[in-house]
Design an enzyme around this catalytic site. Structure first.
Site, PDB file in Angstrom:
ATOM      1  N   ASN A  32       1.248  -0.883   0.304  1.00  0.00           N
ATOM      2  CA  ASN A  32      -0.248  -0.212   0.012  1.00  0.00           C
ATOM      3  C   ASN A  32       0.429   1.453  -0.012  1.00  0.00           C
ATOM      4  O   ASN A  32       0.109   2.335  -0.134  1.00  0.00           O
ATOM      5  CB  ASN A  32      -0.694  -0.050   0.828  1.00  0.00           C
ATOM      6  N   PHE A  80       6.033  -9.996   3.749  1.00  0.00           N
ATOM      7  CA  PHE A  80       6.625  -8.666   4.787  1.00  0.00           C
ATOM      8  C   PHE A  80       5.871  -7.408   5.249  1.00  0.00           C
ATOM      9  O   PHE A  80       5.664  -6.537   5.903  1.00  0.00           O
ATOM     10  CB  PHE A  80       7.841  -7.923   3.600  1.00  0.00           C
ATOM     11  N   SER A 124      10.547 -11.880  13.840  1.00  0.00           N
ATOM     12  CA  SER A 124      12.140 -11.045  14.440  1.00  0.00           C
ATOM     13  C   SER A 124      12.360 -11.088  15.852  1.00  0.00           C
ATOM     14  O   SER A 124      11.707 -11.750  16.830  1.00  0.00           O
ATOM     15  CB  SER A 124      10.853  -9.095  15.326  1.00  0.00           C
ATOM     16  N   TYR A 149       4.896  -3.407  18.599  1.00  0.00           N
ATOM     17  CA  TYR A 149       5.625  -3.826  17.768  1.00  0.00           C
ATOM     18  C   TYR A 149       5.099  -5.337  18.060  1.00  0.00           C
ATOM     19  O   TYR A 149       5.446  -5.986  17.054  1.00  0.00           O
ATOM     20  CB  TYR A 149       6.338  -2.562  16.833  1.00  0.00           C
ATOM     21  N   LYS A 153       4.467  -8.755  16.609  1.00  0.00           N
ATOM     22  CA  LYS A 153       5.314 -10.151  15.959  1.00  0.00           C
ATOM     23  C   LYS A 153       4.353 -11.197  16.560  1.00  0.00           C
ATOM     24  O   LYS A 153       4.462 -12.520  16.258  1.00  0.00           O
ATOM     25  CB  LYS A 153       6.723  -9.863  16.070  1.00  0.00           C
ATOM     26  N   ASN A 179      19.248  -7.399  13.541  1.00  0.00           N
ATOM     27  CA  ASN A 179      19.133  -6.455  12.302  1.00  0.00           C
ATOM     28  C   ASN A 179      20.650  -6.251  11.046  1.00  0.00           C
ATOM     29  O   ASN A 179      20.763  -6.486  10.997  1.00  0.00           O
ATOM     30  CB  ASN A 179      20.207  -5.476  13.188  1.00  0.00           C
ATOM     31  N   ASN A 198      14.028   5.699  12.733  1.00  0.00           N
ATOM     32  CA  ASN A 198      14.293   5.567  13.918  1.00  0.00           C
ATOM     33  C   ASN A 198      15.513   4.317  14.505  1.00  0.00           C
ATOM     34  O   ASN A 198      16.407   4.088  15.296  1.00  0.00           O
ATOM     35  CB  ASN A 198      13.390   4.247  14.426  1.00  0.00           C
ATOM     36  N   ASN A 199      15.995   3.551  13.356  1.00  0.00           N
ATOM     37  CA  ASN A 199      17.108   2.860  12.938  1.00  0.00           C
ATOM     38  C   ASN A 199      18.629   2.603  12.985  1.00  0.00           C
ATOM     39  O   ASN A 199      18.855   4.498  13.075  1.00  0.00           O
ATOM     40  CB  ASN A 199      17.056   1.486  12.003  1.00  0.00           C
ATOM     41  N   ARG A 291      17.437   4.467  25.834  1.00  0.00           N
ATOM     42  CA  ARG A 291      16.486   4.693  24.588  1.00  0.00           C
ATOM     43  C   ARG A 291      15.216   4.056  25.711  1.00  0.00           C
ATOM     44  O   ARG A 291      16.155   2.195  26.253  1.00  0.00           O
ATOM     45  CB  ARG A 291      16.867   4.097  23.252  1.00  0.00           C
ATOM     46  N   ASP A 294      15.456  -0.614  25.135  1.00  0.00           N
ATOM     47  CA  ASP A 294      16.477  -1.792  24.686  1.00  0.00           C
ATOM     48  C   ASP A 294      16.754  -2.167  25.729  1.00  0.00           C
ATOM     49  O   ASP A 294      16.913  -2.534  26.222  1.00  0.00           O
ATOM     50  CB  ASP A 294      17.180   0.072  24.219  1.00  0.00           C
TER      51      ASP A 294
HETATM   52  P1  NAD Z   1      10.103  -1.872   5.180  1.00  0.00           P
HETATM   53  O1  NAD Z   1       8.538  -0.581   6.445  1.00  0.00           O
HETATM   54  O2  NAD Z   1      10.937  -1.126   4.359  1.00  0.00           O
HETATM   55  O3  NAD Z   1       8.518  -2.657   4.461  1.00  0.00           O
HETATM   56  C1  NAD Z   1       7.986  -3.149   4.860  1.00  0.00           C
HETATM   57  C2  NAD Z   1       6.668  -2.675   3.358  1.00  0.00           C
HETATM   58  O4  NAD Z   1       5.233  -2.939   3.884  1.00  0.00           O
HETATM   59  C3  NAD Z   1       6.034  -1.611   3.393  1.00  0.00           C
HETATM   60  O5  NAD Z   1       6.399  -1.376   1.915  1.00  0.00           O
HETATM   61  C4  NAD Z   1       4.945  -0.504   3.829  1.00  0.00           C
HETATM   62  O6  NAD Z   1       4.480   0.044   2.139  1.00  0.00           O
HETATM   63  C5  NAD Z   1       3.960  -1.781   3.639  1.00  0.00           C
HETATM   64  N1  NAD Z   1       2.519  -1.812   4.042  1.00  0.00           N
HETATM   65  C6  NAD Z   1       3.032  -1.726   5.667  1.00  0.00           C
HETATM   66  N2  NAD Z   1       1.546  -2.386   6.107  1.00  0.00           N
HETATM   67  C7  NAD Z   1       0.849  -2.601   4.915  1.00  0.00           C
HETATM   68  C8  NAD Z   1      -0.670  -3.039   4.873  1.00  0.00           C
HETATM   69  N3  NAD Z   1      -2.066  -3.270   5.428  1.00  0.00           N
HETATM   70  N4  NAD Z   1      -1.165  -3.218   3.337  1.00  0.00           N
HETATM   71  C9  NAD Z   1      -0.243  -3.395   2.467  1.00  0.00           C
HETATM   72  N5  NAD Z   1       0.655  -2.873   2.860  1.00  0.00           N
HETATM   73  C10 NAD Z   1       1.699  -2.770   4.149  1.00  0.00           C
HETATM   74  O7  NAD Z   1      10.014  -3.086   6.758  1.00  0.00           O
HETATM   75  P2  NAD Z   1      11.687  -3.537   6.367  1.00  0.00           P
HETATM   76  O8  NAD Z   1      12.070  -3.527   7.183  1.00  0.00           O
HETATM   77  O9  NAD Z   1      11.594  -4.515   4.941  1.00  0.00           O
HETATM   78  O10 NAD Z   1      10.761  -4.727   6.515  1.00  0.00           O
HETATM   79  C11 NAD Z   1       9.946  -6.035   6.338  1.00  0.00           C
HETATM   80  C12 NAD Z   1       9.485  -6.726   7.060  1.00  0.00           C
HETATM   81  O11 NAD Z   1       9.954  -7.274   8.452  1.00  0.00           O
HETATM   82  C13 NAD Z   1       8.360  -6.525   7.986  1.00  0.00           C
HETATM   83  O12 NAD Z   1       7.057  -6.937   8.976  1.00  0.00           O
HETATM   84  C14 NAD Z   1       9.246  -6.600   9.174  1.00  0.00           C
HETATM   85  O13 NAD Z   1       8.239  -5.982  10.747  1.00  0.00           O
HETATM   86  C15 NAD Z   1      10.120  -7.503   9.504  1.00  0.00           C
HETATM   87  N6  NAD Z   1      11.542  -6.335  11.108  1.00  0.00           N
HETATM   88  C16 NAD Z   1      12.439  -5.805   9.932  1.00  0.00           C
HETATM   89  C17 NAD Z   1      13.042  -5.561  10.702  1.00  0.00           C
HETATM   90  C18 NAD Z   1      14.293  -4.593  10.042  1.00  0.00           C
HETATM   91  O14 NAD Z   1      14.937  -4.692  11.359  1.00  0.00           O
HETATM   92  N7  NAD Z   1      13.765  -3.540   9.228  1.00  0.00           N
HETATM   93  C19 NAD Z   1      13.941  -7.037  11.862  1.00  0.00           C
HETATM   94  C20 NAD Z   1      12.977  -8.055  12.006  1.00  0.00           C
HETATM   95  C21 NAD Z   1      11.514  -7.460  11.847  1.00  0.00           C
HETATM   96  N1  UFG Z   2      20.923   3.158  18.749  1.00  0.00           N
HETATM   97  C1  UFG Z   2      21.268   3.662  18.772  1.00  0.00           C
HETATM   98  N2  UFG Z   2      21.762   5.690  18.177  1.00  0.00           N
HETATM   99  C2  UFG Z   2      20.113   5.241  17.164  1.00  0.00           C
HETATM  100  C3  UFG Z   2      19.740   4.684  16.777  1.00  0.00           C
HETATM  101  C4  UFG Z   2      19.931   3.359  17.538  1.00  0.00           C
HETATM  102  O1  UFG Z   2      22.247   4.890  19.214  1.00  0.00           O
HETATM  103  O2  UFG Z   2      19.914   6.768  16.613  1.00  0.00           O
HETATM  104  C5  UFG Z   2      21.442   1.650  19.088  1.00  0.00           C
HETATM  105  C6  UFG Z   2      20.804   1.300  20.091  1.00  0.00           C
HETATM  106  O3  UFG Z   2      20.204   1.966  21.193  1.00  0.00           O
HETATM  107  C7  UFG Z   2      20.805  -0.266  19.731  1.00  0.00           C
HETATM  108  C8  UFG Z   2      20.868  -0.079  18.484  1.00  0.00           C
HETATM  109  O4  UFG Z   2      21.941   1.047  17.963  1.00  0.00           O
HETATM  110  O5  UFG Z   2      21.223  -0.435  20.852  1.00  0.00           O
HETATM  111  C9  UFG Z   2      20.749  -1.429  17.729  1.00  0.00           C
HETATM  112  O6  UFG Z   2      19.187  -0.310  17.245  1.00  0.00           O
HETATM  113  P1  UFG Z   2      18.017  -0.104  16.517  1.00  0.00           P
HETATM  114  O7  UFG Z   2      17.241   0.519  15.896  1.00  0.00           O
HETATM  115  O8  UFG Z   2      19.271   0.335  14.793  1.00  0.00           O
HETATM  116  O9  UFG Z   2      17.317  -1.715  16.016  1.00  0.00           O
HETATM  117  P2  UFG Z   2      16.747  -2.776  17.420  1.00  0.00           P
HETATM  118  O10 UFG Z   2      17.720  -3.534  17.904  1.00  0.00           O
HETATM  119  O11 UFG Z   2      16.551  -1.909  18.489  1.00  0.00           O
HETATM  120  O12 UFG Z   2      15.620  -2.664  16.615  1.00  0.00           O
HETATM  121  C10 UFG Z   2      15.940  -3.256  15.450  1.00  0.00           C
HETATM  122  C11 UFG Z   2      14.235  -3.724  14.933  1.00  0.00           C
HETATM  123  C12 UFG Z   2      13.120  -4.067  15.095  1.00  0.00           C
HETATM  124  C13 UFG Z   2      14.249  -5.692  15.371  1.00  0.00           C
HETATM  125  C14 UFG Z   2      14.670  -5.637  16.131  1.00  0.00           C
HETATM  126  C15 UFG Z   2      14.978  -7.297  15.850  1.00  0.00           C
HETATM  127  O13 UFG Z   2      13.944  -2.316  14.863  1.00  0.00           O
HETATM  128  O14 UFG Z   2      11.721  -3.529  14.823  1.00  0.00           O
HETATM  129  O15 UFG Z   2      16.184  -5.196  15.403  1.00  0.00           O
HETATM  130  O16 UFG Z   2      16.192  -7.596  16.358  1.00  0.00           O
HETATM  131  F1  UFG Z   2      12.852  -6.105  16.103  1.00  0.00           F
END
Ligand code: NAD
Ligand code: UFG
Length: 332
Positions: A32, A80, A124, A149, A153, A179, A198-199, A291, A294
């Protein structure tokens, strides 16, 4: 294979679609576009020379999803689509539960109606909550999630497990990502969050580019070697390859659970220094308080995926940093 990829224009989805297209699968994407752009579809064509079929559909829209299934009758779904910002989920729990849970329930209902019972779900490491020890194995207890969030999951894993228990024809793969960072080597696709990232890695690349002034390191008083949080960073192309590796497993009905990580933990400062070394660009930072939500350290034992799927993460931290920077620089 005919594969439906929900969220296929997003970060991990797009890298997975590249590999599916490259090996000749028929790829249908529904997204979407709430957190990605339609231009990714053109990038996929440029990278692979093949175009996926794309529908700008919300997976909560049953009629629209039904029409996609009726037209393409996918053999398997890689799911995804979902909202993923931890902090936002605390502020907007209803939106997160609604999107992630309702979306998946609609998807599963439509799949069942079309006799499609193979699904790979993006889970995740967050489902492990605060692990009792590291490295984390798949048989560690799940629960104790610290934000809505993560709870989506956890709930969705449970729903999929219950579904498979009730109807043994289902094949469910729960892939627990650690990650993901990095980007495709072409620089055409990558992690491109809207608004302030955020990441860690997208934040670093925007600081390196001068778009943001400084990285905030969230806490240096954790019980880790340098006091900053430790995570298992995995190149998104390795993570994408894990999805292809699990597809044959879906020929065996059941629930298949795999950690996708490298098995190595790096601290926030390790990542900052690796980025500086790999790219030659300085990343100014300051240490700020922890944060909320964490955990100190989180890394995987990825050996089950290696033993059972023959999958292993192979790309180095340097490649992760360089490709992330290459993508940031290529962006308009
Ligand atoms: P992303 O936001 O880049 O991709 C998710 C996509 O889903 C987006 O393109 C968004 O537009 C689409 N979307 C969201 N809600 C929707 C809906 N209702 N209908 C249709 N499309 C929709 O995120 P990503 O990093 O590619 O993550 C993909 C999946 O992996 C997610 O489920 C996320 O929770 C999971 N995940 C991501 C991380 C990470 O660190 N990136 C870690 C663990 C799990
Ligand atoms: N961090 C900082 N500054 C920032 C962002 C992050 O110091 O601006 C630190 C965090 O405190 C953490 C590390 O960097 O120690 C990684 O943080 P991220 O936000 O990149 O990742 P997280 O481990 O918090 O979470 C990510 C995804 C979640 C997923 C998880 C799985 O955001 O969706 O990894 O391990 F569930």
């Amino acid at each position: 294979m005919r594969i439906l990829v929900t969220g296929g224009t997003g970060y991990i989805g797009s890298h997975t679609c590249v590999q599916l297209l490259e090996r000749g699968d028929d790829v249908v994407i529904v997204d979407n576009l709430c957190n990605s752009e339609a231009s990714v579809v053109e990038s996929l064509r440029e990278i692979t020379g093949r175009a996926p079929t794309f529908y700008p559909v919300d997976i909560r829209d049953r009629d629209a999803l039904e029409a996609v299934f009726a037209k393409h009758e996918p053999e398997a779904v890689i799911h995804f689509a979902g909202l993923k910002a931890v902090g936002e989920s605390v502020a907007k729990p209803l939106e997160y539960y609604e999107n992630n849970l309702s979306g998946t329930l609609v998807l599963l209902g439509v799949m069942r109606a079309h006799d499609c019972r193979k699904i790979v779900f993006s889970s995740s490491a967050t489902v492990y909550g605060t692990p009792a020890s590291v490295p984390i194995r798949e048989d560690f207890p799940t629960g104790g999630t610290t934000n809505p969030y993560g709870t989506t999951k956890l709930f969705l894993e449970r729903i999929l497990i219950d579904l498979q228990k009730a109807d043994h024809r289902w094949s469910v793969a729960l892939l627990r990502y650690f990650n993901p960072i990095g980007a495709h080597e072409s620089g055409k696709i990558g992690d491109n969050p809207t608004g302030t990232p955020n990441n860690l890695m997208p934040y670093i690349t925007r600081v390196a580019k001068g778009v943001l002034p400084m990285l905030s390191v969230y806490g240096d008083d954790y019980p880790t070697p340098d006091g900053t949080g430790v995570r298992d960073y995995i190149h998104v192309e390795d993570l994408a390859a894990g999805h292809l590796a699990v597809l044959p497993k879906l020929d065996e009905p059941g629930v298949h659970i795999y950690n996708l990580g490298t098995g190595v933990g790096y601290s926030v400062l390790d990542i900052v220094h690796a980025f500086e070394r790999s790219t030659g660009v300085k990343v100014p930072y300051r240490v700020v308080p922890r944060r909320p939500g964490d955990i100190a350290e989180c890394w995987s034992d990825p050996s089950r995926a290696e033993t059972e799927l023959g999958w292993k993460a192979v790309r180095t931290l340097e490649e992760m940093c360089r490709s992330s920077w290459n993508f940031e620089k290529s962006k308009a």
